[in-house]
Design a protein around this motif. Sequence first.
Motif, PDB file in Angstrom:
ATOM      1  N   ASP A   1       0.844  -1.202   0.000  1.00 47.05           N
ATOM      2  CA  ASP A   1       0.000   0.000   0.000  1.00 47.05           C
ATOM      3  C   ASP A   1       0.877   1.249   0.000  1.00 47.05           C
ATOM      4  OD1 ASP A   1      -1.784   2.086   0.478  1.00 47.05           O
ATOM      5  OD2 ASP A   1      -3.032   0.889   1.821  1.00 47.05           O
ATOM      6  N   PRO A   2       0.815   2.074  -1.066  1.00 47.61           N
ATOM      7  CA  PRO A   2       1.674   3.261  -1.140  1.00 47.61           C
ATOM      8  C   PRO A   2       1.337   4.346  -0.123  1.00 47.61           C
ATOM      9  CG  PRO A   2       0.115   3.235  -2.958  1.00 47.61           C
ATOM     10  CD  PRO A   2      -0.017   1.907  -2.267  1.00 47.61           C
ATOM     11  N   ALA A   3       0.265   4.168   0.635  1.00 46.32           N
ATOM     12  CA  ALA A   3      -0.046   5.114   1.706  1.00 46.32           C
ATOM     13  C   ALA A   3       0.394   4.574   3.062  1.00 46.32           C
ATOM     14  CB  ALA A   3      -1.547   5.412   1.742  1.00 46.32           C
TER      15      ALA A   3
ATOM     16  N   PHE B   1       6.753   0.388  -5.025  1.00 46.25           N
ATOM     17  CA  PHE B   1       5.930   1.526  -5.442  1.00 46.25           C
ATOM     18  C   PHE B   1       6.469   2.160  -6.722  1.00 46.25           C
ATOM     19  CE2 PHE B   1       5.275   2.223  -0.606  1.00 46.25           C
ATOM     20  CZ  PHE B   1       4.357   1.187  -0.565  1.00 46.25           C
ATOM     21  N   ILE B   2       7.779   2.321  -6.805  1.00 50.16           N
ATOM     22  CA  ILE B   2       8.390   2.969  -7.969  1.00 50.16           C
ATOM     23  C   ILE B   2       8.102   2.187  -9.247  1.00 50.16           C
ATOM     24  CG2 ILE B   2      10.643   3.431  -9.054  1.00 50.16           C
ATOM     25  CD1 ILE B   2      11.607   4.289  -6.239  1.00 50.16           C
ATOM     26  N   ASN B   3       8.037   0.869  -9.147  1.00 56.39           N
ATOM     27  CA  ASN B   3       7.821   0.036 -10.326  1.00 56.39           C
ATOM     28  C   ASN B   3       6.351  -0.169 -10.675  1.00 56.39           C
ATOM     29  OD1 ASN B   3      10.507  -1.118 -11.389  1.00 56.39           O
ATOM     30  ND2 ASN B   3      10.720  -1.289  -9.172  1.00 56.39           N
ATOM     31  N   VAL B   4       5.468  -0.036  -9.704  1.00 55.00           N
ATOM     32  CA  VAL B   4       4.056  -0.353  -9.924  1.00 55.00           C
ATOM     33  C   VAL B   4       3.185   0.900 -10.059  1.00 55.00           C
ATOM     34  CG1 VAL B   4       2.044  -1.509  -8.881  1.00 55.00           C
ATOM     35  CG2 VAL B   4       4.295  -2.595  -8.802  1.00 55.00           C
ATOM     36  N   TYR B   5       3.615   2.010  -9.481  1.00 65.08           N
ATOM     37  CA  TYR B   5       2.807   3.230  -9.484  1.00 65.08           C
ATOM     38  C   TYR B   5       3.527   4.363 -10.218  1.00 65.08           C
ATOM     39  CZ  TYR B   5      -0.195   0.923  -6.095  1.00 65.08           C
ATOM     40  OH  TYR B   5      -1.060   0.038  -5.490  1.00 65.08           O
ATOM     41  N   ASP B   6       2.742   5.285 -10.733  1.00 67.39           N
ATOM     42  CA  ASP B   6       3.284   6.495 -11.356  1.00 67.39           C
ATOM     43  C   ASP B   6       3.226   7.652 -10.366  1.00 67.39           C
ATOM     44  OD1 ASP B   6       4.121   5.881 -14.015  1.00 67.39           O
ATOM     45  OD2 ASP B   6       2.024   5.632 -14.597  1.00 67.39           O
TER      46      ASP B   6
ATOM     47  N   SER C   1      -0.548   2.363 -12.135  1.00 75.80           N
ATOM     48  CA  SER C   1      -0.503   2.552 -13.585  1.00 75.80           C
ATOM     49  C   SER C   1       0.929   2.497 -14.095  1.00 75.80           C
ATOM     50  CB  SER C   1      -1.116   3.909 -13.954  1.00 75.80           C
ATOM     51  OG  SER C   1      -0.381   4.971 -13.340  1.00 75.80           O
ATOM     52  N   GLY C   2       1.860   2.025 -13.256  1.00 77.53           N
ATOM     53  CA  GLY C   2       3.278   2.058 -13.585  1.00 77.53           C
ATOM     54  C   GLY C   2       3.715   0.989 -14.570  1.00 77.53           C
ATOM     55  N   PRO C   3       5.021   0.888 -14.828  1.00 75.37           N
ATOM     56  CA  PRO C   3       5.538  -0.028 -15.853  1.00 75.37           C
ATOM     57  C   PRO C   3       5.368  -1.508 -15.533  1.00 75.37           C
ATOM     58  CG  PRO C   3       7.332   1.061 -14.681  1.00 75.37           C
ATOM     59  CD  PRO C   3       6.081   1.747 -14.265  1.00 75.37           C
ATOM     60  N   TYR C   4       5.167  -1.846 -14.261  1.00 75.58           N
ATOM     61  CA  TYR C   4       4.949  -3.246 -13.883  1.00 75.58           C
ATOM     62  C   TYR C   4       3.687  -3.357 -13.043  1.00 75.58           C
ATOM     63  CZ  TYR C   4       9.467  -4.421 -15.803  1.00 75.58           C
ATOM     64  OH  TYR C   4      10.498  -4.615 -16.678  1.00 75.58           O
ATOM     65  N   MET C   5       3.085  -4.539 -13.077  1.00 74.48           N
ATOM     66  CA  MET C   5       1.866  -4.767 -12.320  1.00 74.48           C
ATOM     67  C   MET C   5       2.001  -6.024 -11.468  1.00 74.48           C
ATOM     68  SD  MET C   5      -0.545  -5.778 -15.585  1.00 74.48           S
ATOM     69  CE  MET C   5      -2.023  -5.973 -14.592  1.00 74.48           C
TER      70      MET C   5
ATOM     71  N   MET D   1      16.694   0.441  -8.416  1.00 72.58           N
ATOM     72  CA  MET D   1      16.017  -0.781  -8.852  1.00 72.58           C
ATOM     73  C   MET D   1      14.781  -0.475  -9.696  1.00 72.58           C
ATOM     74  SD  MET D   1      18.076  -2.965  -7.780  1.00 72.58           S
ATOM     75  CE  MET D   1      17.129  -4.362  -8.348  1.00 72.58           C
ATOM     76  N   GLU D   2      14.890   0.522 -10.549  1.00 68.96           N
ATOM     77  CA  GLU D   2      13.813   0.833 -11.495  1.00 68.96           C
ATOM     78  C   GLU D   2      13.908  -0.186 -12.634  1.00 68.96           C
ATOM     79  OE1 GLU D   2      11.891   4.799 -13.587  1.00 68.96           O
ATOM     80  OE2 GLU D   2      13.963   4.833 -12.884  1.00 68.96           O
ATOM     81  N   CYS D   3      13.082  -1.211 -12.570  1.00 64.92           N
ATOM     82  CA  CYS D   3      13.272  -2.412 -13.396  1.00 64.92           C
ATOM     83  C   CYS D   3      13.119  -2.170 -14.891  1.00 64.92           C
ATOM     84  CB  CYS D   3      12.303  -3.499 -12.939  1.00 64.92           C
ATOM     85  SG  CYS D   3      12.568  -4.011 -11.226  1.00 64.92           S
TER      86      CYS D   3
END
Length: 597
Positions: A94-96, A107-112, A253-257, A580-582
Amino acid sequence: MYYTMDATMTSRFKYGLSRLYATIIAVVVVIAVVAAAVYLTRPTAPPTVTTPTPATTSPATPTVTPTTPTPPATTPPPVERVLRFTNANVPNLDPAVGSDEASTIYFINVYDTLVYPLPNGTIIPHAAESWSVSEDGLVWTFRIRRGVRFHVTGREMTAYDVEFSLRRLITIGRGYAYLFIPVVDLNKTRVVDTYTIQIGLKRPFGPFPYILTRLYIVDSELIRQYIKKPGPYGDFGDYGTEWLAAGEADAGSGPYMLAEYRRGEAVVLRKYEGWWGEFAPNAPDKVVMLGTNEPTTVLTLMSKRELEITDTWQPLENYEAMSKISGVKIAVLPTIRQFYIMMNTQKPPLDDVHVRRAISLAFDYRAAIEGVNPYQRRALGPVPSTLAGYCPPPVILERDVKAAIEELKKSKYWGQLDKYPITVWWVAEVPWEERIALLLKANLEEIGLKVEVVKQPWLSVVQGLSTLETSPHMVLVIVTADYMEAGGMLVKRYHSSAHGKYQQNEWLFIPELDRMLEDAVATLDQEERFRKYCEIQHFIFDLYATLYVYEYVDLRAYQAYYVDFPATRGEAAPLLGYHMECRKIQVFPEKRAELLK
């Protein structure tokens, strides 16, 4: 009108007429001759030809040898590109809520986010295509990029999602909320239209875009579907925290889900083909975040090529062992963390600046690196040089025993220093700190100071630093800046609001310094703000309240033969998680196969 012919004209007329008759006769003769020639040269009828009767014997039937047709060439299915790395723990989803290293990487990989940090400390547009700020610095307006779509619903991101994410983070009050709560005014934050949001602030805050690197945008409509009531957040129930924590899906909405959540073990991500940004040509299709940093396990996985990149928490001997594996290298990655030895300026004899100067001159900075942590980089001042707005110190301190003793002679405690023993704490969970503490003890005893070294568990350190009375004379602590600007470390470390928190033990009660810090971060013009940061750094340096030991670097062993790791070339922001920005890392399975033969 009529014309009459004279004799000459009549003669000419008769002559012309005779010429015409002669020409006509000649043409008729030619036609007759040609026609006769054509008739005489026509071919005669062909002669009669008798066709022979073929023999009655049947021809032999040819023998046909069957052949196996050659199948068309087929292209082998593409090999899946898999990236596996370890963390100290399984991330919070959870990013919150989360803010530790593993969670931040997730968070960096999954969220914008609205903005994006570059390696040089510059902040550029990301999910926001542009922004502006009012003259008074209290209203920041962001235009949302079109075409950013969420993983699960496929919805396009709007300003409503940004407003919902910001309000959710501040209301829950965990994770990175501490960056926003002091400055954001939710009552003055509003959605202007589908793609425009205005964020109101309580006070001017120049580095505001820097902290937006920690606002991860969630799919508001998806979260609303899974809100559980009743809950601690009124009409918003539990704000969807239980659903997100369960790991059924993500809201990003990021590059990975999120593909799979193995509770207590790992998180598996899949490449999101619908992402609006760019991937490296050979970016991983699948990412496995393993929640372990157990040294033997990590070493075994690396040797079997079942792990591409390690965590940053391995003991030095493990890094040395992994560096001897064929194709494996050790990445030395800059961060915005710094390792300090903090001096309590309120406790004798450290309340005397001459004693503090003597300690600063007696410490062996080179030995702290070469003899203890050879990968680390020397720190020179109050903030690491990786932060935007860093300013070099007025002087670079080196060990000088003679000068240190001369400083001690200027102090009010000279001649009675044995009556004021100095207690030094080191953190039990960081074993190499003991060697630094013992080095410090030896250095200070050489100039006549009495030192006691004490091992303390981290929670005891945090509790001890909560009050002036329970704080030690000196303590060894690693501190991370709140954001990628000098103010993110200066305010966190040296403003009086930091008193009672683990990130300070200097106990500076200097109203002038507080005013300088507050004025600097309220300055909108970046160039002017950086000038003020420089002045503050020199002011703090002259207090001699801290030993600046390391600009802390992260170490990660990685499979250099078949993994391209851009962070090793300085192509990643030093902000926590961005190494680690995949989407930027490349994996080459065919090269891995070579090592497995």
